[in-house]
Design an enzyme around this catalytic site. Structure first.
Site, PDB file in Angstrom:
ATOM      1  N   CYS A   2      21.780 -18.165 -11.755  1.00  0.00           N
ATOM      2  CA  CYS A   2      21.006 -19.098 -10.922  1.00  0.00           C
ATOM      3  C   CYS A   2      19.639 -19.362 -11.543  1.00  0.00           C
ATOM      4  CB  CYS A   2      20.787 -18.495  -9.540  1.00  0.00           C
ATOM      5  SG  CYS A   2      22.314 -18.078  -8.726  1.00  0.00           S
ATOM      6  N   ARG A  27      21.290 -22.201 -17.833  1.00  0.00           N
ATOM      7  CA  ARG A  27      21.680 -20.894 -17.289  1.00  0.00           C
ATOM      8  C   ARG A  27      23.064 -20.923 -16.655  1.00  0.00           C
ATOM      9  NH1 ARG A  27      17.122 -17.669 -16.370  1.00  0.00           N
ATOM     10  NH2 ARG A  27      17.938 -16.744 -14.470  1.00  0.00           N
ATOM     11  N   TRP A  75      24.694 -20.342  -9.480  1.00  0.00           N
ATOM     12  CA  TRP A  75      25.882 -19.868 -10.205  1.00  0.00           C
ATOM     13  C   TRP A  75      26.625 -18.977  -9.200  1.00  0.00           C
ATOM     14  CZ3 TRP A  75      28.719 -20.030 -14.583  1.00  0.00           C
ATOM     15  CH2 TRP A  75      29.521 -18.948 -14.878  1.00  0.00           C
ATOM     16  N   ASN A 101      18.110 -15.619  -6.781  1.00  0.00           N
ATOM     17  CA  ASN A 101      18.946 -15.303  -7.935  1.00  0.00           C
ATOM     18  C   ASN A 101      19.171 -13.802  -7.904  1.00  0.00           C
ATOM     19  OD1 ASN A 101      20.327 -15.171 -10.330  1.00  0.00           O
ATOM     20  ND2 ASN A 101      18.471 -15.115 -11.594  1.00  0.00           N
ATOM     21  N   GLY A 102      20.436 -13.379  -7.949  1.00  0.00           N
ATOM     22  CA  GLY A 102      20.739 -11.946  -7.944  1.00  0.00           C
ATOM     23  C   GLY A 102      21.859 -11.666  -6.965  1.00  0.00           C
ATOM     24  N   GLU A 481      32.530 -11.920 -34.243  1.00  0.00           N
ATOM     25  CA  GLU A 481      31.594 -12.962 -33.790  1.00  0.00           C
ATOM     26  C   GLU A 481      32.169 -14.339 -34.041  1.00  0.00           C
ATOM     27  OE1 GLU A 481      29.301 -12.979 -31.875  1.00  0.00           O
ATOM     28  OE2 GLU A 481      28.269 -14.872 -32.196  1.00  0.00           O
ATOM     29  N   LYS A 485      32.739 -17.118 -31.034  1.00  0.00           N
ATOM     30  CA  LYS A 485      32.157 -18.466 -31.126  1.00  0.00           C
ATOM     31  C   LYS A 485      33.220 -19.523 -30.879  1.00  0.00           C
ATOM     32  CE  LYS A 485      28.127 -18.075 -31.114  1.00  0.00           C
ATOM     33  NZ  LYS A 485      28.364 -16.875 -30.432  1.00  0.00           N
ATOM     34  N   GLU A 488      34.533 -19.384 -27.094  1.00  0.00           N
ATOM     35  CA  GLU A 488      33.634 -19.692 -25.972  1.00  0.00           C
ATOM     36  C   GLU A 488      33.236 -21.162 -25.930  1.00  0.00           C
ATOM     37  OE1 GLU A 488      29.849 -17.712 -25.903  1.00  0.00           O
ATOM     38  OE2 GLU A 488      29.764 -17.600 -28.061  1.00  0.00           O
ATOM     39  N   HIS A 504      50.376  -3.842 -37.651  1.00  0.00           N
ATOM     40  CA  HIS A 504      50.795  -2.921 -36.577  1.00  0.00           C
ATOM     41  C   HIS A 504      51.078  -3.666 -35.283  1.00  0.00           C
ATOM     42  CE1 HIS A 504      49.969   0.457 -39.163  1.00  0.00           C
ATOM     43  NE2 HIS A 504      48.841  -0.128 -39.505  1.00  0.00           N
ATOM     44  N   LYS A 603      24.245 -18.482 -19.644  1.00  0.00           N
ATOM     45  CA  LYS A 603      23.440 -18.048 -20.785  1.00  0.00           C
ATOM     46  C   LYS A 603      23.030 -16.582 -20.628  1.00  0.00           C
ATOM     47  CE  LYS A 603      21.223 -18.153 -24.605  1.00  0.00           C
ATOM     48  NZ  LYS A 603      22.038 -18.048 -25.837  1.00  0.00           N
TER      49      LYS A 603
HETATM   50  C1  AGP Z   1      27.456 -15.197 -27.030  1.00  0.00           C
HETATM   51  O1  AGP Z   1      27.560 -16.481 -27.647  1.00  0.00           O
HETATM   52  C2  AGP Z   1      27.429 -15.251 -25.537  1.00  0.00           C
HETATM   53  N1  AGP Z   1      26.443 -16.154 -25.065  1.00  0.00           N
HETATM   54  C3  AGP Z   1      27.377 -13.873 -24.901  1.00  0.00           C
HETATM   55  O2  AGP Z   1      28.382 -13.069 -25.484  1.00  0.00           O
HETATM   56  C4  AGP Z   1      26.034 -13.106 -25.026  1.00  0.00           C
HETATM   57  O3  AGP Z   1      25.858 -12.693 -26.361  1.00  0.00           O
HETATM   58  C5  AGP Z   1      26.098 -11.880 -24.121  1.00  0.00           C
HETATM   59  O4  AGP Z   1      26.273 -12.332 -22.792  1.00  0.00           O
HETATM   60  C6  AGP Z   1      24.841 -10.999 -24.194  1.00  0.00           C
HETATM   61  O5  AGP Z   1      23.738 -11.737 -23.738  1.00  0.00           O
HETATM   62  P1  AGP Z   1      22.271 -11.125 -24.032  1.00  0.00           P
HETATM   63  O6  AGP Z   1      22.128 -11.032 -25.510  1.00  0.00           O
HETATM   64  O7  AGP Z   1      21.315 -12.088 -23.399  1.00  0.00           O
HETATM   65  O8  AGP Z   1      22.215  -9.762 -23.381  1.00  0.00           O
END
Ligand code: AGP
Length: 608
Positions: A2, A27, A75, A101-102, A481, A485, A488, A504, A603
């Site tokens: 949020c 966000r 959110w 937010n929370g 990674e 990428k 996501e 395996h 985010k």
């Molecule tokens: C990566 O592209 C994602 N946005 C996600 O995996 C992110 O790295 C993860 O949520 C950790 O976020 P942070 O680094 O803000 O803790």
């Protein structure tokens, strides 16, 4: 997660609230709303969907006159994304409005008590409980009601609150969820994050846990959970407004990929002094460094992936044993930590709930903790014993790129420093490492210049169903990674596999035309990985290889090769990631996906 904004000042509030919310869209959200005091009442408007629905509904705020207000992008956590569940939430007489937010963890118990006292609820949210609880405690003194609520609710909250009979104030309350105040020349603001206020002010104060801010048109006061006044300091934010805008790129993600050379330079240079590595901000003595028995890296997602890379680097250079933990698992498995273990929490946002909880778990056990964090003043940055800031600037795209690259640099610098202090590398070896580090920004720049070639290749895979990323050693870490990428931002299923592990089981999934990305940068593992490439190719795979310049032999084994400039074997992830980022970006663009705000993602995951 949020987003919260609030404004009180000389200007009309609604347009400022909508503008602030637009800067928080990154966000992730599913509905939005604002509430403005119009001189007699608090008027609220909220709607499901993107912010533009709310803007159209209010003619960009023109139909909501008033100079005091709060706003929210939601959110969904408790309650589906609906108009009713959107914030702001009100008490029954609509004289109190709240945005949140929370997560209020005991909201059901409180909701039951309030219903027993005759309150009725319009939504399924935990937030509405706060609105009615404020009403229950409110006897004309907002601060008193707020502190009583703070003593009753469990969980995390950043709250923006206005009271119809106290229209000269906006209240902000924080526990665990980020919240800042901004001191403007025509008024004062609250927000979940800096980009929302930058257009109006650079003077920002980060509200700490269990603190309250009371904003009037020309003053901001702070109080503790007992309602006692407290003093706070302001930070001047250096970020330009356009640093949080796209700056001419089609997407924030592309802009941030192209900022990586600068990010690497900005993270490196303050710590390189006369060919030595100086990380004064950590305040770690050589003795403390020598005493480290183990490094425990705890993080989520891409931040976790930098930890997998870092294990090879710390163990290879400094011979310190490293364990890497998923933050969401760490505190639930009763981890065994020895007292001299250094716990490093990596987090771009510094607000990831699982990572923050892991930090607190480690601190409770008495371990020294270090945060590798990008957002100045964020919770993890403030609560860790030591903090290593990655100077990546605001990262808006949900898929991390420049912050990821900066986190790798942080690990390299720490590993070299630790290795030198512990005597596992010579002065000359350190100098050589530093020389290679200094070359990385230009080498990244070079690889980014490759984008057209990668884009053409990526366009062939917009209809792919499954993609595999394989590598050995540190090449396995970067494959994790690369796979994330792609998943996501393009919604294509992919998996990263240690190349030697394919046989395996997973190799049964390889079919004619299946794309396999093979990262092959470790000279000592080169032949082994090439044999894995041959394994998958004989089963029909199309292999894209990412390897060091000069390894032309690989063209006999792979179908498509991307070369990266030569660098130290420990630093190759910083270069190999560039073509993998570009590949994922262009597949996503080719599919017409929402690159910067992929579906279902946020985010910063500030709830469990
Ligand atoms: C990566 O592209 C994602 N946005 C996600 O995996 C992110 O790295 C993860 O949520 C950790 O976020 P942070 O680094 O803000 O803790």
């Amino acid at each position: 997660m949020c987003g919260i904004v609030g404004y009180i000042g000389k200007a009309q509030a609604a347009p400022i609230l909508l503008d602030g919310l637009s800067k928080l869209e990154y966000r992730g959200y599913d509905s939005a709303g604002i509430a403005v005091y119009d001189g007699e009442h608090i008027v609220g408007k909220k709607a499901m969907g993107r912010l533009k629905v709310l803007s159209e509904m209010t003619h960009d705020g023109e139909t909501m006159p008033g100079t005091v207000g709060i706003g929210h992008t939601r959110w969904a956590t408790h309650g589906a994304p609906t108009d009713e569940n959107a914030h702001p939430h009100f008490n029954e007489s609509e004289t109190i409005a709240v945005v949140h937010n929370g997560i209020i963890e005991n909201y059901l118990k409180l909701k039951k008590k309030l219903i027993d006292k005759g309150y009725s609820f319009q939504s399924e949210t935990d937030t509405e409980v706060v609105a009615h609880l404020l009403d229950y405690y409110y006897k004309g003194n907002p601060l008193e009601a707020i502190t009583k609520v703070m003593h009753r609710v469990d969980g995390s909250y950043a709250l923006g609150i206005i009271f119809a009979d106290q229209p000269g104030y906006v209240y902000a309350v924080r526990k665990d969820s980020p919240l800042i105040v901004g001191k403007g020349k025509d008024g004062n603001l609250i927000a979940s994050d800096v980009p929302a206020v930058l257009k109006y002010t650079r003077d920002v104060c980060f509200i700490e846990n269990e603190e309250i801010a009371r904003l009037s048109e020309d003053a901001i006061e702070f109080f503790n959970v007992d309602g006692e006044p407290i003093e706070k300091t302001y930070k001047t934010i250096e970020w330009d407004v356009n640093a949080a805008e796209k700056g001419g790129y089609e997407h924030f993600m592309l802009k941030e990929m192209y900022e990586q050379p600068k990010t690497v330079r900005d993270t490196l240079s303050p710590r390189l002094k006369d060919n030595d590595i100086v990380i004064e901000e950590l305040g770690m003595t050589d003795e403390e460094i020598r005493e480290i028995s183990r490094i425990r890296i705890v993080a989520c997602g891409s931040a976790y992936h930098t930890g997998v890379t870092a294990k090879y680097v710390y163990e290879g250079m400094a011979r310190i044993p490293v364990e890497v933990d998923l933050a969401s698992e760490f505190r639930y498995r009763n981890p065994i930590l020895d007292e001299k273990e250094l716990v490093i929490i990596i987090s771009q946002s510094g607000e990831t709930a699982d990572s923050l909880a892991a930090l607190r778990e480690a601190k409770e056990r008495g371990n020294t903790t270090m945060g590798i964090v990008n957002v100045v003043g964020s919770s993890i940055a403030r609560e860790a014993d030591k903090v290593f800031y990655t100077w990546a600037g605001p990262e808006i795209a949900v898929a991390t790129t420049k912050a990821y690259s900066a986190q790798l640099i942080a690990h390299y610098l720490l590993a070299i420093k630790f290795a030198r202090v512990r005597g596992t590398i010579t002065e000359q070896e350190m100098a050589d490492y530093i020389t290679d580090l200094k070359r990385l920004p230009d080498q990244i720049e070079l690889l980014l210049g490759n984008k057209e070639r990668i884009q053409r290749f990526a366009n062939r895979y917009v209809t792919a169903k499954d993609v595999f990323f394989i590598g050995r050693g540190i090449d396995y870490a970067i494959s994790l990674e690369g796979s994330l990428k792609l998943k996501e931002i393009s919604y294509i299923h992919s998996e990263a596999y240690a190349a030697g592990e394919l046989k395996h089981g997973t190799i049964s999934l390889i079919e004619e035309g299946t794309l396999v990305s093979a990262v092959v940068t470790q000279e000592d593992l080169y032949k082994k990985t090439v044999s894995n490439i041959v394994e998958v190719r004989t089963r029909g795979a199309f292999v894209m290889a990412v390897t060091n310049e000069g390894n032309t032999e690989i063209e006999k084994a792979a179908d498509y090769v991307v070369y990266i400039p030569k660098t130290n074997k420990y630093f190759t992830n910083s270069l190999a990631i560039i073509p993998l980022q570009l590949f994922s970006y262009y597949v996503s663009v080719g599919k017409g996906c929402d690159v910067d705000k992929p579906r279902n993602l946020a985010k910063s995951v500030t709830v469990e």
